[in-house]
Design an enzyme around this catalytic site. Sequence first.
Site, PDB file in Angstrom:
ATOM      1  N   GLU A   1     -57.117  16.788  -7.032  1.00 17.45           N
ATOM      2  CA  GLU A   1     -56.034  17.098  -7.975  1.00 17.45           C
ATOM      3  C   GLU A   1     -56.568  18.138  -8.944  1.00 17.45           C
ATOM      4  OE1 GLU A   1     -52.420  16.509 -10.434  1.00 17.45           O
ATOM      5  OE2 GLU A   1     -52.887  15.408  -8.609  1.00 17.45           O
TER       6      GLU A   1
ATOM      7  N   CYS B   1     -49.376  15.091  -9.269  1.00 21.57           N
ATOM      8  CA  CYS B   1     -48.352  15.497 -10.232  1.00 21.57           C
ATOM      9  C   CYS B   1     -48.177  17.009 -10.303  1.00 21.57           C
ATOM     10  CB  CYS B   1     -48.687  14.945 -11.620  1.00 21.57           C
ATOM     11  SG  CYS B   1     -48.560  13.140 -11.723  1.00 21.57           S
TER      12      CYS B   1
ATOM     13  N   ASN C   1     -44.909  13.172  -4.208  1.00 18.31           N
ATOM     14  CA  ASN C   1     -46.120  12.517  -4.696  1.00 18.31           C
ATOM     15  C   ASN C   1     -45.857  11.046  -4.991  1.00 18.31           C
ATOM     16  OD1 ASN C   1     -48.730  12.120  -5.876  1.00 18.31           O
ATOM     17  ND2 ASN C   1     -47.812  12.430  -7.883  1.00 18.31           N
ATOM     18  N   GLU C   2     -45.502  10.725  -6.201  1.00 18.02           N
ATOM     19  CA  GLU C   2     -45.217   9.323  -6.525  1.00 18.02           C
ATOM     20  C   GLU C   2     -43.833   9.208  -7.181  1.00 18.02           C
ATOM     21  OE1 GLU C   2     -47.832   9.062 -10.666  1.00 18.02           O
ATOM     22  OE2 GLU C   2     -48.682   8.252  -8.822  1.00 18.02           O
TER      23      GLU C   2
END
Length: 646
Positions: free
Chosen positions: A44, A234, A365-366
């Site tokens: 990330e 993110c 992603n989430e």
Amino acid sequence: MKQSILFLILSVSIQFSFAQKNFVVNVNEKGAKIQPDMYGVFFEDINFGADGGLYAELIKNRSFEFDQPFVGWLPFGDITIKNEEPCFERNPHYVQLHEKGLRRGTGLENSGFRGIGLKKNAEYNFSVYARSNEGNEKKFRIELVGSNEDIIGRSELFIEGKDWKKYTVSVRSGATDPKAKIRLVLETQGIVDLDHISMFPAETWKNRENGLRKDLVEALYDLKPGVFRFPGGCIIEGNTLETRYQWKNSVGPVENRPLNENRWNYTFKHRFFPDYYQTYGLGFYEFFLLSEDLGAEPLPVVSCGLACQYESEECVAVADLEPYIQDAVDLIEFANGPVDSKWGKLRAEMGHAEPFDLKYLAIGNEQWGEGYVERLIPFMKAIQSKYPEIKIIGTSGPAPDGEHFDYLWPKMKELKVDLVDEHYYRSPEWFLENADRYDSYDRSGPRVFAGEYAAHPESRDNNVEGAIAEAAFMTGLERNADIVHLATYAPLFAHVDAWQWKPDMIWFDNLSVVRTPNYYVQQMYAQNSGTNILFVKYEGKNITGQDGLYASSSYDAASSEVIVKVVNASPGNQVINIQLDGLTSSIQDKHVDIITLHSYDLEAVNTLKNPDNIVPTKTFVRADSDGFELNALANAFYVCKIKIQK
């Protein structure tokens, strides 16, 4: 001294508070296959992980494209920002220097990413695109300036002609300094335009141009990762859709890759970094190439048309998703397509004619809620229609339980995604208590990708407490390798002077690297995974925390080794008899190799000054005809390897 004696007495007294345990490994019954790419890493771009970290560029804001174009630079003399007749269409800003013969001179200084790390006698490759407005030759003095303002390296550069041209020169550093800077001084009167001012160490990973920082890649290589997830979580979403990570901006000539604001530059007000941007110099081509170098399966993540739901409600209407879906389809062509396809041709032009053999693709992603599900559907339809061999990864949301998790898992089963990405950032206690998490999972649904996880001690340090808890939890991942196919710790990198989030697997400054206890847990699993599960029991049950003990076992067909992993998360030493049940051949040389990660101090960490405070050690014990005895210290993780005769 009295405290040390008291601690020793306490340790000894606790040691005998546990009766000897008998673990039984059924060697005769091979269980599910362990995926060869099961244990990996997740990159990330947080904590200055790319620019200022893994990407070896030493100049910050090299193309003057930050919102404030002189961030990272200290100009002196007559200097202005221009964009007329630029050198690069997508990075149009450049700097114009006008030297008038005054004593103060005209030039620029750049201090890099919290300083420029220089090593004594090392070479550095400086480059710049430039033009002389009058066309005549102009001379530049290039200086490496130490943190004490001494000149520790010097070179000269001559520019001529009215057209943009790339110039290069090598500069040698005469000293080691983690906080140096570079100074450019125009010594000839007149006007010169400069753009894409760059400097790399001559020694990068595999000595590539536009290369990666060698010591950081070596730390990844030594992990032996099976899968490499990139370019982030993110940052794929972005705080806004405009600032989402767009892979097409990260390929092609590096000088013409447009700048992007990093999603983490102002997310945490207590860790505020307005100078955190993405040059995309480390782009998708470099990520694929790194995956290949590491021997890891590439696992890219793409935007599903939702900005970060923590930050924004901005989203693309389902009917307008076509450009986002096309980006995902084109990415597969970039990775795997033939050289006569549009994106396969670009890959070949960048230096890699052979496909990268992409197998996985994560959509989003989430994210959470119905909005994610209704956007995932058209992505899956398009990808499965053209590339049915690609395994699609969906998400279960930002947490390992709760409303979003409970809604998404049934939806992922219904859609028949190949893997479901689960994330868990929880306390060490949670990891210890959930070592049996996957023992009761539905085996008929999608497989699990533990895409982001890390134990968060109260201090948020990468200490022994967190590492041992993760090791205990991972016995449950290994025991359930039929349902858990991939696992990646997160985040990966953190600059000690510019981090937003912790804990992180690998810490670094401008010259040094610290491999944390958590790093060594991941390494011990990845380097000793085996090919098949073996079942290890205590009193007929899985070992999931009885008296603070955890265990898993596997068999490696290539080496004929039985591998037993044991975690003692209790505060006392324990004696464990490990019996190999069902042996049809003898233990070779009656020898058991033991790798140990241990400290009695739960708060112990590795630091820049003491990077080897907590590291694995190798010993061995003797075995008898059907097993061996393990004296398990408190707060310890063991990998025991027994070679049996074929």
